[in-house]
Design a protein around this motif. Structure first.
Motif, mmCIF file in Angstrom:
data_model
loop_
_atom_site.group_PDB
_atom_site.id
_atom_site.type_symbol
_atom_site.label_atom_id
_atom_site.label_comp_id
_atom_site.label_asym_id
_atom_site.label_seq_id
_atom_site.Cartn_x
_atom_site.Cartn_y
_atom_site.Cartn_z
ATOM 1 N N TYR A 76 36.369 -42.886 -27.686
ATOM 2 C CA TYR A 76 35.012 -43.341 -27.436
ATOM 3 C C TYR A 76 34.463 -42.889 -26.081
ATOM 4 N N ARG A 77 33.128 -42.679 -26.051
ATOM 5 C CA ARG A 77 32.433 -42.522 -24.782
ATOM 6 C C ARG A 77 32.535 -43.853 -24.046
ATOM 7 N N PRO A 78 33.081 -43.878 -22.816
ATOM 8 C CA PRO A 78 33.297 -45.165 -22.141
ATOM 9 C C PRO A 78 31.996 -45.856 -21.759
ATOM 10 N N ALA A 79 32.050 -47.173 -21.769
ATOM 11 C CA ALA A 79 30.960 -47.978 -21.230
ATOM 12 C C ALA A 79 30.995 -47.904 -19.700
ATOM 13 N N GLY A 101 44.014 -46.525 -9.991
ATOM 14 C CA GLY A 101 43.032 -46.011 -9.046
ATOM 15 C C GLY A 101 42.314 -44.763 -9.474
ATOM 16 N N LYS A 102 42.420 -44.382 -10.751
ATOM 17 C CA LYS A 102 41.751 -43.184 -11.236
ATOM 18 C C LYS A 102 41.052 -43.488 -12.548
ATOM 19 N N ALA A 103 39.915 -42.849 -12.758
ATOM 20 C CA ALA A 103 39.173 -43.027 -13.997
ATOM 21 C C ALA A 103 39.942 -42.430 -15.168
ATOM 22 N N ILE A 104 39.872 -43.089 -16.314
ATOM 23 C CA ILE A 104 40.446 -42.506 -17.516
ATOM 24 C C ILE A 104 39.505 -41.429 -18.044
ATOM 25 N N ARG A 105 39.935 -40.763 -19.082
ATOM 26 C CA ARG A 105 39.193 -39.617 -19.597
ATOM 27 C C ARG A 105 37.733 -39.978 -19.893
ATOM 28 N N LEU A 153 20.678 -35.851 -0.148
ATOM 29 C CA LEU A 153 20.203 -36.976 0.661
ATOM 30 C C LEU A 153 21.024 -37.103 1.940
ATOM 31 N N PRO A 154 20.428 -37.625 3.007
ATOM 32 C CA PRO A 154 21.166 -37.753 4.275
ATOM 33 C C PRO A 154 22.156 -38.914 4.286
ATOM 34 N N ASN A 155 21.906 -39.948 3.485
ATOM 35 C CA ASN A 155 22.749 -41.140 3.513
ATOM 36 C C ASN A 155 23.091 -41.564 2.088
ATOM 37 N N VAL A 156 24.367 -41.461 1.739
ATOM 38 C CA VAL A 156 24.804 -41.716 0.365
ATOM 39 C C VAL A 156 26.132 -42.469 0.401
ATOM 40 N N ASP A 157 26.291 -43.375 -0.552
ATOM 41 C CA ASP A 157 27.564 -44.089 -0.711
ATOM 42 C C ASP A 157 27.782 -44.332 -2.196
ATOM 43 N N PHE A 158 28.636 -43.528 -2.806
ATOM 44 C CA PHE A 158 29.027 -43.722 -4.194
ATOM 45 C C PHE A 158 30.445 -44.285 -4.209
ATOM 46 N N GLY A 159 30.606 -45.436 -4.828
ATOM 47 C CA GLY A 159 31.923 -46.040 -4.940
ATOM 48 C C GLY A 159 32.164 -46.531 -6.348
ATOM 49 N N THR A 160 33.421 -46.759 -6.691
ATOM 50 C CA THR A 160 33.749 -47.167 -8.053
ATOM 51 C C THR A 160 34.836 -48.226 -8.058
ATOM 52 N N SER A 161 34.828 -49.016 -9.106
ATOM 53 C CA SER A 161 35.869 -50.012 -9.364
ATOM 54 C C SER A 161 36.269 -49.901 -10.823
ATOM 55 N N TYR A 162 37.509 -50.298 -11.128
ATOM 56 C CA TYR A 162 38.067 -49.986 -12.437
ATOM 57 C C TYR A 162 38.459 -51.223 -13.233
ATOM 58 N N ALA A 202 41.152 -45.655 -26.705
ATOM 59 C CA ALA A 202 41.231 -44.235 -26.381
ATOM 60 C C ALA A 202 39.814 -43.746 -26.101
ATOM 61 N N THR A 203 39.651 -42.997 -25.040
ATOM 62 C CA THR A 203 38.331 -42.490 -24.678
ATOM 63 C C THR A 203 38.316 -40.965 -24.753
ATOM 64 N N GLY A 204 37.118 -40.423 -24.856
ATOM 65 C CA GLY A 204 37.000 -38.974 -24.964
ATOM 66 C C GLY A 204 35.593 -38.516 -24.658
ATOM 67 N N TRP A 205 35.408 -37.217 -24.784
ATOM 68 C CA TRP A 205 34.135 -36.600 -24.428
ATOM 69 C C TRP A 205 33.185 -36.660 -25.610
ATOM 70 N N LEU A 206 31.972 -37.121 -25.354
ATOM 71 C CA LEU A 206 30.899 -37.151 -26.345
ATOM 72 C C LEU A 206 29.806 -36.211 -25.873
ATOM 73 N N ARG A 207 29.193 -35.507 -26.764
ATOM 74 C CA ARG A 207 28.194 -34.478 -26.461
ATOM 75 C C ARG A 207 27.424 -34.770 -25.164
ATOM 76 N N ALA A 208 27.482 -33.818 -24.242
ATOM 77 C CA ALA A 208 26.998 -33.997 -22.871
ATOM 78 C C ALA A 208 27.774 -35.114 -22.182
ATOM 79 N N PRO A 209 29.114 -34.993 -22.174
ATOM 80 C CA PRO A 209 29.949 -36.084 -21.651
ATOM 81 C C PRO A 209 29.610 -36.446 -20.208
#
Length: 720
Positions: A438-441, A470-474, A488-497, A503-510
């Motif tokens: 599945y394409r992950p939520a 600590g790593k994203a699944i597929r 941009l001059p100021n950016v902060d991208f962070g993630t939590s899991y 099972a996850t996978g690639w969906l068109r334009a993954p």
């Protein structure tokens, strides 16, 4: 950008004589002359010149409706100087050692093959010209080619390719990197619309697809899987099943989704698929699923709400100081967005046919990535990859699902357990929806800062997704270079899991199909706060035309600006207007901007028209197919935006059972017109299967807001 195809000079043009009647430039040639064409001459791994001066060209990549079966031969035929009515096309088998990468995914067919396929055509032409020059005792420079013939203007002589093919094999194999390629101004095939080679057979209902495979003495296998993803077989009682006349065997196999030594799939093999399928009701199974039965949609929602309110676990990308910039901003915009798991829901359910005999495994597979299937199937069958022959069938919808090859691994094990008998494994619709990749939520919490002039000066995104250790699944990741971060001059991208058993996978334009929605919808909010429309905010944020480094490929702000300006011009965009929305995205090397006009009546959204502007480089190889690819991708994006497409779980299991629970887009929801404009630039051509899909989703969301004044920040865009 050009992606290397991994094809050596030798794999194209190793000269050898095979049996006198058939001339081959590759002793292990795949395009061996069929019985009806025994006078044919095989010129290289892709080309067979027939006695009637027609030319059979091998199409090496899997065909899933993206038109590659015509597009790749067009490149070869162009450089060979053939007339298109001389060309016949055959699907090759899977053999990357001969043909290079054979993948349908990532919109990579064009960038990988634009030069290599042209080079093989040019090399074949060069050898034919050399053969003619030797035959006539003239300088090759004085010869030309046209319509499958070599011409000598000085003497008025001409000779067909068919007459020269045998002599051409004695010529030195050209260096592919040095063969002369046509000036694009002379193209007579590239850039001209060519219909799909399989269309007449499809219209007549002739067997082309994996599901159509029929072999003498074939057995049929229905699958039984644990409802909770990741569950394995603890025990089973097959006595009642084996008592049914026509049932041949009950097999326990590993689909490669669980550790080796465990089995997660049971196969009932019978003399008909219907009998095998009905027999599933009599199979008594105990599943080991305690570790995977606790996952649910409600659980994900609750866990995501807690995580997104806390600091991000992992930093993906930082520039400047986003917190400080936001604290000092003239305006601050905040919003949360999310989207569900999605299934591929291919029209043709997963299937594969396999035959094991004499220690070899022969497979008929609708696979998007046969090389991966070869390796996995060989491993789980205890064979060498060289022991497998894989025939590529046409694919009735892939969208990324058929990159995974679990169906091939399952079929291979079934065939090995029943040597000498072909076995077709076939999922039914419920199997397919409930055991997809599945394409992950995902969930996003955005914060943006604007300065006194309305310029976007800071952006934060806390992305809650699925991962482990600590790593994203597929297919659950966010690229650190996600636009507009790098500019941009100021950016902060962070993630939590979060954890999931799916099972996850690639969906068109993954990933792009989700990220375009959340980023472009939020930027529309930012633009409104700045007193701008989204196209103008994009222009100001993009700045001067330049390449922005980072990621797998650089992002070109000028190309992005080009498609934004083009679609605004063709759609007559004059700022914010009720019923109209805009979206842009850079995906799979393609730059696309789209404008949607829609209306709402009785809570039902009707898409009236979509304007599309796309930049995929300097050439549109097959215009009619390119148009269809863009229109199809746009329609699929509309479905993801508006239709009941969300995968939900209870007790670790997916609840959707058929198209009534997970609906594809219907004809009456398709817009009356999808107008497409190409913005051609001086860059190598790139692919089209995916990049037109993402922008339409935020364009729809933004258009709905323009009418209702309500932001819909969750997919699908349910009207309440």
């Amino acid at each position: 950008m050009t992606v290397a195809a991994g094809l050596s000079r030798r794999s194209f043009l190793v000269a050898s004589l095979a049996g006198g009647a058939v001339l081959t430039l590759d002793a292990s040639i795949a395009l061996a002359a069929p019985q009806a064409e025994m006078a044919a001459d095989v010129l290289n791994a892709f080309v067979r010149i027939n006695a009637d001066n027609t030319v059979t060209i091998g199409a090496k990549n899997p065909e899933i409706g993206q038109g590659v079966k015509v597009m790749l031969p067009m490149l070869i035929a162009e450089e060979m100087d053939l007339a298109w009515d001389q060309v016949k096309i055959e699907q090759t088998d899977a053999d990357e050692k001969r043909f290079g990468p054979q993948v349908a995914g990532g919109s990579t067919a064009t960038p990988r093959n634009w030069l290599p396929m042209r080079q093989v055509g040019a090399a074949a032409r060069q050898m034919l010209v050399a053969a003619a020059a030797k035959k006539w005792g003239v300088d090759p420079a004085g010869l030309s080619t046209a319509n499958g013939a070599v011409l000598h203007a000085a003497s008025g002589r001409s000779v067909t390719y068919a007459s020269l093919a045998k002599d051409a094999a004695s010529q030195p194999a050209p260096d592919l990197a040095k063969v002369a390629l046509k000036d694009p101004a002379r193209f007579s095939i590239i850039g001209k619309s060519k219909p799909g080679v399989d269309v007449p057979a499809i219209v007549r209902g002739q067997p082309l697809f994996g599901i159509d495979t029929r072999l003498t003495g074939m057995l049929h296998a229905a699958v039984v899987k644990c409802p909770a993803h990741g569950g394995t077989v603890a025990s089973f009682d097959d006595a009642a099943v084996k008592a049914i006349p026509g049932v041949v065997a009950v097999l326990a196999v590993n689909s490669r989704l669980v550790p080796e030594g465990r089995q997660d799939t049971l196969l009932i093999v019978a003399d008909s698929w219907w009998k095998a399928s009905q027999a599933r009701e009599k199979l008594a199974v105990k599943w080991d699923d305690a570790a995977v039965s606790g996952f649910s949609t409600a659980g994900y929602e609750a866990a995501a709400a807690k995580l997104i309110a806390a600091p991000a676990q992992v930093s993906l990308f930082k520039a400047g100081n986003a917190d400080t910039a936001i604290a000092g901003a003239a305006k601050v915009v905040k919003a949360d967005y999310d989207y569900p798991f999605l299934a591929h829901a291919t029209l043709e359910p997963q299937n594969c046919t396999a035959l094991f005999q004499d220690g070899k495994l022969e497979i008929w597979a609708p696979s998007q990535a046969p090389a991966g299937g070869r390796a996995d199937t060989a491993k789980f069958c205890g064979l060498s990859p060289e022991d497998l022959t894989i025939h590529l069938t046409r694919i009735g919808g892939g969208f990324g699902r058929r990159l995974m090859n679990d169906y091939m691994v399952i079929a291979g094990q079934a065939a090995k357990a029943l040597p000498g008998k072909p076995v077709k494994v076939l999922f039914d619709r419920t199997d397919d929806l409930r055991h997809d990749f599945y394409r992950p939520a995902g969930w996003h919490r955005f914060t943006a800062g604007l300065d006194e002039t309305g310029a976007l000066v800071a952006l934060k995104d806390h992305f809650v997704t699925f991962g482990k250790d600590g790593k994203a699944i597929r297919a659950a990741d966010l690229a650190p270079t996600e636009f507009p971060g790098p500019v941009l001059p100021n950016v902060d991208f962070g993630t939590s899991y979060l954890e999931t058993n799916l099972a996850t996978g690639w969906l068109r334009a993954p990933t792009s199909n989700a990220m375009a929605f959340v980023f472009q919808s939020f930027l529309d909010e930012v633009a409104e706060a700045a007193g701008l429309d989204l196209p103008e905010l994009m222009r100001r944020t993009l700045g001067e035309p330049r390449e922005v480094p980072g990621g797998r490929v650089p992002f070109h702000t000028g190309r992005a600006r080009g498609v934004i300006d083009a679609v605004c011009r063709t759609a007559g965009w004059k700022g914010r207007k009720k019923g109209r929305g805009f979206g842009f995205y850079f995906s799979h090397l393609g730059y696309f901007a789209e404008v949607v006009d829609l209306s709402i009546a009785d809570g039902v959204v009707r898409i009236d028209k979509v304007w599309v502007a796309g930049d995929v480089g300097s050439q549109i190889i097959n215009p009619v197919n390119a148009l269809h690819q863009v229109q199809g991708a746009t329609i699929e994006g509309i479905g993801q935006a508006l239709v009941n497409q969300k995968i939900e779980q209870e007790n670790g299991a997916v609840t959707a059972g058929n198209f009534g629970d997970y609906s594809p887009i219907r004809i009456d929801a398709v817009p009356r017109e999808i107008a497409v404009e190409w913005v051609k630039t001086d860059f190598a051509p790139t692919g089209l299967g995916e990049p037109a899909l993402p922008p339409v989703i935020p364009a729809i969301a933004n258009a709905i807001y323009s009418i209702t004044g309500k932001r819909h920040r969750r997919l699908p865009l349910e009207m309440l």
